[in-house]
Scaffold this active site. Structure first.
Site, PDB file in Angstrom:
ATOM      1  N   ASP A 106     -16.429 -29.105 -80.557  1.00 23.79           N
ATOM      2  CA  ASP A 106     -15.301 -28.185 -80.227  1.00 23.79           C
ATOM      3  C   ASP A 106     -14.195 -28.555 -81.630  1.00 23.79           C
ATOM      4  OD1 ASP A 106     -14.313 -29.003 -77.673  1.00 23.79           O
ATOM      5  OD2 ASP A 106     -13.025 -30.310 -77.682  1.00 23.79           O
TER       6      ASP A 106
HETATM    7  N1  URA Z   1     -15.774 -33.827 -76.104  1.00 19.46           N
HETATM    8  C1  URA Z   1     -14.886 -33.044 -76.423  1.00 19.46           C
HETATM    9  O1  URA Z   1     -13.462 -32.532 -75.169  1.00 19.46           O
HETATM   10  N2  URA Z   1     -14.479 -32.225 -77.680  1.00 19.46           N
HETATM   11  C2  URA Z   1     -15.042 -32.375 -78.087  1.00 19.46           C
HETATM   12  O2  URA Z   1     -15.604 -32.342 -79.444  1.00 19.46           O
HETATM   13  C3  URA Z   1     -16.791 -32.862 -77.766  1.00 19.46           C
HETATM   14  C4  URA Z   1     -16.678 -33.846 -76.616  1.00 19.46           C
END
Ligand code: URA
Length: 240
Positions: A106
């Site tokens: 993310d």
């Molecule tokens: N899980 C999440 O919620 N975000 C990420 O960036 C990676 C795994």
């Protein structure tokens, strides 16, 4: 591969313009067999000659694999009309045409991301069938207990009914804040955040620290990257 003009070769392999390649040469950033070369038209053979750009060994290897410590605020994509991407922050000397992130973090997640131009490798990392565990450190709003760990380790169901594969979980603290280390082998959308949400908890910050047995190099500060060694590449597919 045969003989090639030095500026053309650097432009192609480092994914910079011919003009920028000539500037790198003019700025004495390029060596061939330990000798600084200032002529853009110098003919070289990348399979025979030892070429460096800004001190990095230049190779005509088939693929490139880069370990990035992803900072917050950049998107895990190749291109974005508005936001900076993880590919945008790869320095010229490591950049090649067609590099992309092998997986997604993310925008606000930090840590280990591999950037490559090898599609088969990326598929192997990302597909749950290949069982490559990714390890995250999540700072949480509340500490987790044995009951939470049991639910995550037996396969939690998310709020929308999606079932997750069993995770491996440890509770710890980061600077006195509640935290968990969680290892998963899937990559569902916002998966770790949604797994803790399903427990009534909240991820305050998230960092990926390991893929398979490959650990994030602690000497890389956020935003920094380097090429992976062949040994490190193998670690990706070895489970701990
Ligand atoms: N899980 C999440 O919620 N975000 C990420 O960036 C990676 C795994």
């Amino acid at each position: 591969m045969g003989l090639k003009r030095l500026d053309k070769l650097i432009a192609l392999n480092c994914n910079v313009s011919r003009k920028d390649a000539r500037k790198l040469i003019k700025d004495a950033a390029v060596t061939v067999n330990s000798r600084t070369v200032l002529r853009a038209e110098e003919l070289v053979d990348p399979e025979v000659d030892d070429i460096t750009v800004k001190g990095y060994n230049f190779t005509a290897k088939e693929h490139i694999y880069i370990m990035l410590n992803k900072p917050k605020g950049v998107v895990s994509a190749t291109r974005d009309p508005a936001k900076k991407t993880v590919v945008d922050i790869i320095p010229d000397e490591l950049r090649r045409k067609s590099i992309f992130p092998a997986g997604r973090l993310d925008r606000d997640t930090t840590g280990l991301l591999i950037i490559t131009d090898d599609g088969a490798f990326a598929h192997r990392i990302m597909s749950p069938a290949h069982h490559v565990f990714k390890t995250y450190e999540a700072v949480l709003s509340f500490p987790i207990d044995e009951n939470d760990i049991e639910k995550l380790e037996s396969g939690i169901t998310l709020g929308d009914g999606t079932e997750c594969l069993p995770a491996k979980v440890k509770s710890f603290t980061v600077d006195g804040l509640p935290a968990a280390e969680i290892r998963i082998r899937e990559g569902k959308y916002h998966q770790v955040k949604r797994m803790f949400l399903a427990l009534g908890n909240k991820v305050e910050s998230l960092r990926r620290v390991q893929i398979g047995s490959l650990k994030l190099d602690p000497s890389l500060v956020e935003g920094e990257c380097r090429e992976l060694t062949e040994n490190e590449l193998e670690l990706v597919f070895i489970d701990e």
